[in-house]
Design an enzyme around this catalytic site. Structure first.
Site, short mmCIF file in Angstrom:
data_model
loop_
_atom_site.label_atom_id
_atom_site.label_comp_id
_atom_site.label_asym_id
_atom_site.label_seq_id
_atom_site.Cartn_x
_atom_site.Cartn_y
_atom_site.Cartn_z
N ARG A 38 0.73 -1.09 -0.17
CA ARG A 38 0.07 -0.04 -0.16
C ARG A 38 0.88 1.30 0.10
O ARG A 38 0.22 2.51 -0.21
CB ARG A 38 -1.00 0.13 1.15
CG ARG A 38 -2.08 -1.00 1.03
CD ARG A 38 -3.06 -1.07 1.98
NE ARG A 38 -3.08 0.03 3.29
CZ ARG A 38 -2.83 -0.16 4.25
NH1 ARG A 38 -3.15 -1.38 4.82
NH2 ARG A 38 -2.54 0.75 5.40
N ASN A 39 2.18 1.26 -0.06
CA ASN A 39 3.03 2.23 -0.16
C ASN A 39 3.02 3.00 -1.40
O ASN A 39 2.79 2.01 -2.45
CB ASN A 39 4.50 1.72 0.18
CG ASN A 39 5.25 3.22 0.38
OD1 ASN A 39 5.40 4.01 -0.59
ND2 ASN A 39 5.82 3.36 1.59
N ALA A 40 2.70 4.17 -1.45
CA ALA A 40 2.47 4.74 -3.02
C ALA A 40 3.96 5.22 -3.88
O ALA A 40 3.64 5.51 -4.97
CB ALA A 40 1.71 6.00 -2.67
#
Length: 162
Positions: A38-40
């Protein structure tokens, strides 16, 4: 718990260095920068570079960044931290940022991935190198990805062209 950053991913012709604070637990476990799904970071960089970095193995992602003059590292070399939140970092030892920057003769921009990285690292950067603080790509920073991308694009796009 004592946690350590990864080795720098930097080539001699690096023009832009993106500095995080300290890898989160998912990344540390995986052994790669920004490995939390979920890290962008990788979606943002994919869009900026117009490459599907997310579909690549990490080594190819790093090579693609380097081919575009971008390096990765962390401000914190080692620290105590329970969990993954930057607010839990204590007893931090800072990486030798000034020395590394001085050795990179083509370096034009330091981009801090989040306020903690900037707070801990900005004083270590030589004054002749431009600095920008980006919204954290971490899933803990709840700003919508569209806004993160817009802010990253505004700050980094002028420095992506050779």
């Amino acid at each position: 718990m004592c946690k350590s950053s990864f080795d720098a991913i930097i080539q001699a012709d690096c023009r832009m260095l993106i500095l995080g604070s300290l890898p989160g637990d998912v990344s540390l476990h995986a052994g790669h920068y920004y490995a939390h799904p979920r890290n962008a970071f990788w979606p943002i960089m994919s869009k900026l570079l117009q490459l599907d970095l997310c579909a690549m193995p990490f080594e190819l992602r790093y090579s693609a960044l380097q081919a575009n003059g971008i390096g990765l590292w962390d401000v914190v070399a080692q620290a105590q931290r329970k969990g993954s939140l930057d607010t839990a970092i204590s007893q931090a030892t800072i990486n030798p940022l000034a020395q590394r920057c001085a050795a990179l003769t083509q370096l034009k921009l330091i981009a801090f991935n989040g306020k903690t990285a900037a707070k801990l690292g900005s004083k270590q950067i030589p004054k002749y190198i431009n600095q920008v603080v980006l919204p954290s790509s971490s899933p803990a920073h709840t700003l919508k990805i569209e806004q993160k991308f817009s802010d990253w694009q505004s700050a980094l796009s002028p420095h992506l062209a050779t």
